[in-house]
Design an enzyme around this catalytic site. Structure first.
Site, PDB file in Angstrom:
ATOM      1  N   ILE A  46      60.160  22.056  52.170  1.00 23.71           N
ATOM      2  CA  ILE A  46      61.218  22.928  51.642  1.00 23.71           C
ATOM      3  C   ILE A  46      62.318  22.092  50.983  1.00 23.71           C
ATOM      4  CG2 ILE A  46      62.966  24.647  52.285  1.00 23.71           C
ATOM      5  CD1 ILE A  46      61.055  25.833  54.217  1.00 23.71           C
ATOM      6  N   SER A  47      62.396  20.793  51.338  1.00 21.29           N
ATOM      7  CA  SER A  47      63.307  19.854  50.690  1.00 21.29           C
ATOM      8  C   SER A  47      64.746  20.365  50.553  1.00 21.29           C
ATOM      9  CB  SER A  47      62.762  19.460  49.309  1.00 21.29           C
ATOM     10  OG  SER A  47      61.571  18.736  49.444  1.00 21.29           O
TER      11      SER A  47
ATOM     12  N   TRP B 109      53.257  14.713  36.040  1.00 17.64           N
ATOM     13  CA  TRP B 109      52.556  15.299  34.887  1.00 17.64           C
ATOM     14  C   TRP B 109      52.674  14.350  33.699  1.00 17.64           C
ATOM     15  CZ3 TRP B 109      54.177  16.614  29.979  1.00 17.64           C
ATOM     16  CH2 TRP B 109      53.307  17.424  29.231  1.00 17.64           C
TER      17      TRP B 109
ATOM     18  N   ASN C 252      57.112  17.289  37.474  1.00 15.77           N
ATOM     19  CA  ASN C 252      57.327  16.950  36.056  1.00 15.77           C
ATOM     20  C   ASN C 252      57.010  15.480  35.781  1.00 15.77           C
ATOM     21  OD1 ASN C 252      58.287  19.503  35.692  1.00 15.77           O
ATOM     22  ND2 ASN C 252      60.452  18.938  35.560  1.00 15.77           N
TER      23      ASN C 252
ATOM     24  N   SER D 260      70.996  17.875  45.368  1.00 18.35           N
ATOM     25  CA  SER D 260      72.095  16.940  45.648  1.00 18.35           C
ATOM     26  C   SER D 260      71.566  15.502  45.640  1.00 18.35           C
ATOM     27  CB  SER D 260      72.714  17.228  47.019  1.00 18.35           C
ATOM     28  OG  SER D 260      72.761  18.599  47.285  1.00 18.35           O
ATOM     29  N   GLU D 261      70.284  15.348  45.978  1.00 20.29           N
ATOM     30  CA  GLU D 261      69.693  14.000  46.080  1.00 20.29           C
ATOM     31  C   GLU D 261      69.259  13.459  44.715  1.00 20.29           C
ATOM     32  OE1 GLU D 261      68.601  16.642  48.048  1.00 20.29           O
ATOM     33  OE2 GLU D 261      69.908  16.022  49.703  1.00 20.29           O
ATOM     34  N   ASN D 262      69.109  14.334  43.698  1.00 22.25           N
ATOM     35  CA  ASN D 262      68.587  13.886  42.395  1.00 22.25           C
ATOM     36  C   ASN D 262      69.531  12.939  41.647  1.00 22.25           C
ATOM     37  OD1 ASN D 262      66.842  16.999  41.648  1.00 22.25           O
ATOM     38  ND2 ASN D 262      66.060  15.110  42.531  1.00 22.25           N
TER      39      ASN D 262
ATOM     40  N   HIS E  39      60.063  16.517  32.063  1.00 20.95           N
ATOM     41  CA  HIS E  39      61.160  17.483  32.229  1.00 20.95           C
ATOM     42  C   HIS E  39      61.246  18.409  31.009  1.00 20.95           C
ATOM     43  CE1 HIS E  39      62.189  15.542  35.861  1.00 20.95           C
ATOM     44  NE2 HIS E  39      62.677  14.445  35.311  1.00 20.95           N
TER      45      HIS E  39
ATOM     46  N   ASP F 100      58.344  21.270  41.047  1.00 21.70           N
ATOM     47  CA  ASP F 100      58.081  19.847  41.279  1.00 21.70           C
ATOM     48  C   ASP F 100      56.878  19.382  40.456  1.00 21.70           C
ATOM     49  OD1 ASP F 100      58.489  17.371  42.363  1.00 21.70           O
ATOM     50  OD2 ASP F 100      57.538  17.821  44.278  1.00 21.70           O
TER      51      ASP F 100
ATOM     52  N   ARG G  92      68.445   9.277  41.083  1.00 21.46           N
ATOM     53  CA  ARG G  92      67.394   8.876  40.129  1.00 21.46           C
ATOM     54  C   ARG G  92      67.970   7.924  39.075  1.00 21.46           C
ATOM     55  NH1 ARG G  92      62.992  13.543  39.312  1.00 21.46           N
ATOM     56  NH2 ARG G  92      62.697  13.891  41.516  1.00 21.46           N
TER      57      ARG G  92
HETATM   58  C1  FPP Z   1      61.047  17.908  39.714  1.00 25.52           C
HETATM   59  O1  FPP Z   1      60.015  17.124  39.172  1.00 25.52           O
HETATM   60  C2  FPP Z   1      61.882  18.509  38.671  1.00 25.52           C
HETATM   61  C3  FPP Z   1      63.221  18.280  38.484  1.00 25.52           C
HETATM   62  C4  FPP Z   1      64.014  17.378  39.358  1.00 25.52           C
HETATM   63  C5  FPP Z   1      63.972  18.887  37.386  1.00 25.52           C
HETATM   64  C6  FPP Z   1      63.604  20.283  36.966  1.00 25.52           C
HETATM   65  C7  FPP Z   1      64.153  20.509  35.625  1.00 25.52           C
HETATM   66  C8  FPP Z   1      63.556  21.184  34.631  1.00 25.52           C
HETATM   67  C9  FPP Z   1      62.264  21.885  34.778  1.00 25.52           C
HETATM   68  C10 FPP Z   1      64.227  21.198  33.296  1.00 25.52           C
HETATM   69  C11 FPP Z   1      64.887  22.413  32.816  1.00 25.52           C
HETATM   70  C12 FPP Z   1      65.474  23.314  33.810  1.00 25.52           C
HETATM   71  C13 FPP Z   1      66.399  24.270  33.532  1.00 25.52           C
HETATM   72  C14 FPP Z   1      66.745  25.241  34.590  1.00 25.52           C
HETATM   73  C15 FPP Z   1      67.091  24.394  32.247  1.00 25.52           C
HETATM   74  P1  FPP Z   1      59.957  15.594  39.569  1.00 25.52           P
HETATM   75  O2  FPP Z   1      60.654  14.818  38.518  1.00 25.52           O
HETATM   76  O3  FPP Z   1      60.489  15.406  40.956  1.00 25.52           O
HETATM   77  O4  FPP Z   1      58.428  15.313  39.518  1.00 25.52           O
HETATM   78  P2  FPP Z   1      57.630  14.213  40.369  1.00 25.52           P
HETATM   79  O5  FPP Z   1      57.630  14.691  41.794  1.00 25.52           O
HETATM   80  O6  FPP Z   1      56.272  14.273  39.759  1.00 25.52           O
HETATM   81  O7  FPP Z   1      58.308  12.904  40.176  1.00 25.52           O
END
Ligand code: FPP
Length: 259
Positions: free
Chosen positions: A201-202, A31, A28, A72-74, A43, A26, A77
């Site tokens: 744990i989401s 950041w 990305n 499943s919730e993503n 990402h 979590d 976005r």
């Molecule tokens: C959560 O950060 C991250 C994700 C929903 C995606 C994870 C994907 C990768 C790291 C890319 C590559 C992965 C593979 C396995 C090839 P967020 O976007 O929820 O961050 P936030 O909470 O700061 O918004």
């Protein structure tokens, strides 16, 4: 799935390196925002941390690494972000499969995969097939995965067997459910790591996390480097896992060799 006592013995036998590590990657988006970049840049940076944590897991002797890549919730976005994530899965798989083979890593993708495009499903199958003989470590990518979905599909499978007369309801036990979950050929997670500062744990591995040690890091996923991972593994190594037993029982069992 292993019994509580077997888990204790295994820790003793392997110098307390977790056999199975599960990670919610979590942070990305945050950041990227902190740096004035679009979320999608987060990402892409996160994909680099994936490579590092896979290599470090192999180096430390972890046997199974499960990464929560897409819940499943993503799907809810913004459409642009979802398509960048899909593109990232495709390109990462294309580039990384050869490296996985070189490191002896077997790839498995778990989740409700029918929701992904035909092209991506094809690529998932190809990547799994290309790495299926590797034995050093299993990398499980949870994609369109939800713990409740996993338990629900196991229950549906049990109901089918009962209605077809293959299973007596009185014979249903924990292994009937556990044996029908998305991954059955490895131990339950010993260590769960979540980056990004949230302590939840989401809907990740709900059934499998019954006795998992939880570790939360305030680092955003792109910042989670080899040193941060080593700190999590060290923290785990210092914990005493009791699985409902007393500290004295655990100490007595630590010397038991489990076959
Ligand atoms: C959560 O950060 C991250 C994700 C929903 C995606 C994870 C994907 C990768 C790291 C890319 C590559 C992965 C593979 C396995 C090839 P967020 O976007 O929820 O961050 P936030 O909470 O700061 O918004």
């Amino acid at each position: 799935m292993t019994s509580a006592i077997a888990n204790i013995g295994r820790d003793g036998a392997h110098g307390r390196v977790p056999e199975h590590v599960a990670i919610i990657m979590d942070g990305n988006g945050r950041w990227a925002s902190q740096r004035g970049l679009p979320r999608t840049a987060g990402h892409r940076a996160g994909a680099k941390s994936v490579r590092s944590v896979v290599e470090e897991s192999v180096r430390h002797g972890v046997r199974v690494l499960t990464l929560f890549a897409f819940s499943s919730e993503n799907w809810r976005r913004p459409r642009g972000e979802v398509s960048v994530l899909m593109e990232l899965f495709m390109s990462t798989l294309r580039v990384e499969v050869q490296r996985l083979v070189e490191h002896g890593v077997r790839l498995r993708i778990i989740g409700e995969l029918s929701a992904f495009s035909d092209g991506l499903q094809h690529q998932f199958r190809e990547a799994e097939a290309a790495t299926r003989h590797n034995r050093r470590m299993t990398l499980q990518i949870a994609a369109n995965y939800g713990g409740r979905w996993d338990i629900t599909q196991a229950v549906r499978s049990i109901a089918r067997d009962v209605s077809a007369g293959r299973l007596n309801p009185d014979d249903i036990d924990e292994s009937s459910v556990g044996g029908r979950l998305s991954f059955v050929d490895g131990p339950d997670p010993d260590l769960f790591i979540r980056t990004g500062g949230e302590k939840r744990i989401s809907n990740f591995l709900l059934w499998q996390s019954a006795y998992t040690e939880l570790y939360f890091s305030d680092l955003m996923w792109p910042e989670f480097d080899a040193a941060a991972y080593a700190a999590a593994l060290n923290d785990y190594a210092r914990r005493q896992r009791r699985f409902g037993l007393t500290g004295e029982q655990v100490a007595a069992n630590a010397n038991v060799v489990v076959g």
